[in-house]
Each structure stands twice: as C-alpha cells, then as structure tokens.
Scaffold this motif. Sequence first.
Motif, PDB file in Angstrom:
ATOM      1  N   ASN A 102       0.666  -1.107   0.247  1.00 31.08           N
ATOM      2  CA  ASN A 102       0.016  -0.046   0.070  1.00 31.08           C
ATOM      3  C   ASN A 102       1.177   1.133  -0.044  1.00 31.08           C
ATOM      4  O   ASN A 102       1.595   1.393   0.931  1.00 31.08           O
ATOM      5  CB  ASN A 102      -0.869  -0.020   1.008  1.00 31.08           C
ATOM      6  CG  ASN A 102      -2.051   1.134   1.173  1.00 31.08           C
ATOM      7  OD1 ASN A 102      -1.698   2.325   1.288  1.00 31.08           O
ATOM      8  ND2 ASN A 102      -3.270   0.818   1.246  1.00 31.08           N
ATOM      9  N   VAL A 103       0.809   2.060  -0.980  1.00 27.32           N
ATOM     10  CA  VAL A 103       1.677   3.152  -1.186  1.00 27.32           C
ATOM     11  C   VAL A 103       1.583   4.217  -0.194  1.00 27.32           C
ATOM     12  O   VAL A 103       2.341   4.714   0.571  1.00 27.32           O
ATOM     13  CB  VAL A 103       1.311   3.796  -2.653  1.00 27.32           C
ATOM     14  CG1 VAL A 103       2.094   5.371  -2.691  1.00 27.32           C
ATOM     15  CG2 VAL A 103       1.916   2.758  -3.688  1.00 27.32           C
ATOM     16  N   ASP A 104       0.064   4.389   0.116  1.00 28.18           N
ATOM     17  CA  ASP A 104      -0.341   5.513   1.239  1.00 28.18           C
ATOM     18  C   ASP A 104       0.123   5.134   2.664  1.00 28.18           C
ATOM     19  O   ASP A 104       0.783   5.866   3.331  1.00 28.18           O
ATOM     20  CB  ASP A 104      -1.684   5.748   1.148  1.00 28.18           C
ATOM     21  CG  ASP A 104      -2.336   6.405   0.037  1.00 28.18           C
ATOM     22  OD1 ASP A 104      -1.511   7.067  -0.590  1.00 28.18           O
ATOM     23  OD2 ASP A 104      -3.350   6.261  -0.319  1.00 28.18           O
TER      24      ASP A 104
ATOM     25  N   ARG B  52       4.028   5.757   2.635  1.00 30.26           N
ATOM     26  CA  ARG B  52       4.274   7.293   3.185  1.00 30.26           C
ATOM     27  C   ARG B  52       3.656   7.860   4.399  1.00 30.26           C
ATOM     28  O   ARG B  52       4.578   8.524   5.101  1.00 30.26           O
ATOM     29  CB  ARG B  52       3.259   7.991   1.803  1.00 30.26           C
ATOM     30  CG  ARG B  52       3.944   7.971   0.561  1.00 30.26           C
ATOM     31  CD  ARG B  52       2.846   8.626  -0.253  1.00 30.26           C
ATOM     32  NE  ARG B  52       3.424   8.466  -1.849  1.00 30.26           N
ATOM     33  CZ  ARG B  52       2.587   8.710  -2.976  1.00 30.26           C
ATOM     34  NH1 ARG B  52       1.387   8.754  -2.828  1.00 30.26           N
ATOM     35  NH2 ARG B  52       3.165   8.699  -4.147  1.00 30.26           N
ATOM     36  N   ARG B  53       2.852   7.154   4.885  1.00 27.38           N
ATOM     37  CA  ARG B  53       2.512   7.596   6.275  1.00 27.38           C
ATOM     38  C   ARG B  53       3.461   7.002   7.426  1.00 27.38           C
ATOM     39  O   ARG B  53       3.823   7.834   8.061  1.00 27.38           O
ATOM     40  CB  ARG B  53       1.045   7.062   6.539  1.00 27.38           C
ATOM     41  CG  ARG B  53      -0.238   7.752   6.115  1.00 27.38           C
ATOM     42  CD  ARG B  53      -1.345   7.419   6.739  1.00 27.38           C
ATOM     43  NE  ARG B  53      -1.488   6.226   6.680  1.00 27.38           N
ATOM     44  CZ  ARG B  53      -2.390   5.353   5.694  1.00 27.38           C
ATOM     45  NH1 ARG B  53      -2.694   6.075   4.755  1.00 27.38           N
ATOM     46  NH2 ARG B  53      -2.523   4.064   5.738  1.00 27.38           N
TER      47      ARG B  53
ATOM     48  N   PRO C 204       4.443  12.643  -1.543  1.00 22.83           N
ATOM     49  CA  PRO C 204       4.236  12.069  -2.805  1.00 22.83           C
ATOM     50  C   PRO C 204       4.823  13.091  -3.814  1.00 22.83           C
ATOM     51  O   PRO C 204       4.225  12.719  -5.002  1.00 22.83           O
ATOM     52  CB  PRO C 204       2.771  12.380  -2.776  1.00 22.83           C
ATOM     53  CG  PRO C 204       2.501  13.418  -1.972  1.00 22.83           C
ATOM     54  CD  PRO C 204       3.573  13.594  -0.651  1.00 22.83           C
TER      55      PRO C 204
ATOM     56  N   ASP D 144       4.704  -2.614   1.518  1.00 21.70           N
ATOM     57  CA  ASP D 144       4.351  -1.344   1.453  1.00 21.70           C
ATOM     58  C   ASP D 144       5.596  -0.490   0.853  1.00 21.70           C
ATOM     59  O   ASP D 144       5.482   0.459  -0.044  1.00 21.70           O
ATOM     60  CB  ASP D 144       3.878  -0.537   2.521  1.00 21.70           C
ATOM     61  CG  ASP D 144       2.651  -1.342   3.217  1.00 21.70           C
ATOM     62  OD1 ASP D 144       1.820  -1.748   2.276  1.00 21.70           O
ATOM     63  OD2 ASP D 144       2.369  -1.365   4.484  1.00 21.70           O
TER      64      ASP D 144
ATOM     65  N   VAL E   3       5.836   1.823  -2.664  1.00 26.55           N
ATOM     66  CA  VAL E   3       5.997   3.234  -2.829  1.00 26.55           C
ATOM     67  C   VAL E   3       7.316   3.459  -3.586  1.00 26.55           C
ATOM     68  O   VAL E   3       7.511   4.628  -4.243  1.00 26.55           O
ATOM     69  CB  VAL E   3       6.030   3.496  -1.398  1.00 26.55           C
ATOM     70  CG1 VAL E   3       7.279   3.596  -0.888  1.00 26.55           C
ATOM     71  CG2 VAL E   3       5.871   5.411  -1.446  1.00 26.55           C
TER      72      VAL E   3
END
Length: 390
Positions: free
Chosen positions: A191-193, A196-197, A203, A276, A280
Amino acid sequence: MEAGHRRTLRLLVTGGGTGGHTYPALTTVAALRDHAAARGLDLDVLWVGTATGLEARVAAEHGIAFRAIKAGKLRRSPNPRELLTNLADMFRIPVGVFQAFGIAARYRPDVVLSTGGYVCVPLGVASRVLGRPLVMHEQITSLGLANRILSRFARRIALTHPSSIEHLPASVRDRAVVTGNPVRPALLRGNVDAARRHFGLSPDLPVVYVTGGAQGSRQINTMIETILPDLLGRAQVLHQCGPDWIGQLTRAADALPGWMRDRYRPVPYVGAELADVFAVADVVVSRSGAGTVAELTAVGKASVLIPLVPSAADEQRQNARYLAEAGAARALLENGPAAEHLMAELDALLRDPRARAAVAAAAGALGRVDAADTLARVLLEEAGAGAGGR
C-alpha cells in the motif's frame, strides 16, 4: 494415512542455511497446503535441516515439525584455515546420510522437496535409496554444488530461470521444469499510502529504497553516505541500513541541511512494512541474491544491483548480469565499484521516468508471481506418481 475420509499427504522438506533457501521452501509449503486442501487432502510437513540453521527457527515460528541432522559442507577450494574444517565435515556427511535415512524411513514421505544448501544432500541420497520422489528447486541461474549432486537423484528439477537448463547434466534435462522462485504473496499487496504515512514520505518526489539485507551492507551504506548530497537533490531516500549502521547514518542525516534531512530516512530494519515499501519505491538499490531478484521481478521494480563479490559460484553477479542483459535492472558488475558510478546509474533512472518505467516493465516481465503455485502443483504430481511406492 487416512484422517476420516481425507488422506494425509506427507511432505518432507529439506533446505536452509540462508534465507535464499529457507523462505522459498516456506512459501511453497503454504501454497501446497492450499492446493492439497482443494483436493481434499490434509498436509503433514516435516522439515529436516541443521540445528543452527535459519530453517530451525523459521520452522518453529510457523508450527512446522523439525528434525535436525548433521551435515558437512563440501568446500571445493578451501583455504588453509578451512582444511581442518573440511576434514571434519567429511566425517559428518556419512553421519548425516545415516540420520536422514532413519528419518525418511520412519516418516515415509509422499514427496520430498529440496531447496538447496548442503543439508539437502543426505536427504537426497536417502530419498533415492527409499524410492521417494525428490523435487529439487534451484534459485540461482547456475547450480550450486549440492544441487549438482542432487540433480542426478531428483525426479523433477524445478528451476527459477530458463537459462539454468544449460547448467544441468545433459542426461537430466528432460526432468527440468521452469517454475520461478517462490515469493511471499503478501509482497504483492503493498500500500503506497501506508508507506508514505509510516515513513513520512512525500508524494512529490521519487523514492529510492536502499537495502543491503537485514544486517545492512558496509559497501552499499558507504556508497550511499558518499553520494547523499547529490542523491537527495533528485529524490527522497528510505535507507534500510542495518542495526550496526543506524547510529552513524542518523548522525550523517543530522549533519545535512534541513531540506535534505527531510528527504532522508535511515532505518535499521524493514520487516512487515516491506510490501508497502516496494509499492512506494520508484528505484531500489540492493544486492542481487536469488530471493531479492525474485522479489524485484515479482513486484516489477526498477533497480540498481550491486552484487556481493565474491559469492558462492559468483551467483550474485550472474543474477545481476541476467537482469541487466534483459533490460530489467542496471548493475554494477565490476569489483569495488565507485560511489560515483552508483550515482550515475541512479541519475539515469531518476531523470528519465520513461527509462525507469521501461526497466520496471522489463523486470515485471521476468517475474513469476505464480512460482509457489507452480511448484506446489509439481509436488502434487510427483506425490501422486510416487504413491504406489508406499
């Protein structure tokens, strides 16, 4: 053995010493369990390895029965300091064969899976003597010494790369099947998001993920530290550096100008977040072990590979060359590459999104996301063929 109306399929697994041998076996066991259940079979698994190998810990963590045997390593070119070790190991080999024969004779497996490492040789010999079908899996482009021996005993020879067929003895090539190298299915669902989190990534900039394995790599860490000012002008960097390096690289991060410091994330280890992170990452910098190459191609990522040299049979350089020649990676194949060379390769990918996408697409074309399922089906076929020998 019957369990109600369901037959139990017995799988004997052997292989280990390193993650490259251990995790493909573990992933295949999980796939075989699903395939067996779909056919109304219960799967019983016994893993045979060395007491000090990674396989002992992994089997215990996943509730797989484990038996340890002694195994001697065959060193083809021992240095003088290894001569006594080689001599001692020569005496361990027949002990290991005797132990393996006893375990296999009592367990009576329907099929044996060997994934490499010197611990496999005793079980391969025992399976041949007992008439149990052996499926051998090779992760690298060439064949390790243990698998060269076992290829003559194996009923089926599962290969990661089509090019490996030419490394087999001509008399056994008709037993070969290209399955790919099993990778954990979870790695395909990143999961990209979430990445990032978790890591505080923007982004708005490409992400370079740097890894030298769980313990880190002195060579890779040193090169990245050298080129950080240039690299951070083009990308943000998530650097899995290993626990021994996190202090030094954290200090290096603190010494950077503020805007650069915000783009650099050194971490000691990446665990459950790896899927993840792959999702990303725009470019990966890594070694080129068999497991790493399988993961990079399965997820279809552009990479710059820095082979560990020397490695057994120069396998990492062969893996890196194989991808580079297919346009599926860039690689630093010379001994002791300069940090500037790494920066030039990264710069070419970071400045040209189309070139980066082309490398990622070529990597994905080589990936075998169905490798574990394919190998599981081979095991089921051989278990059925060998059932008459019970």
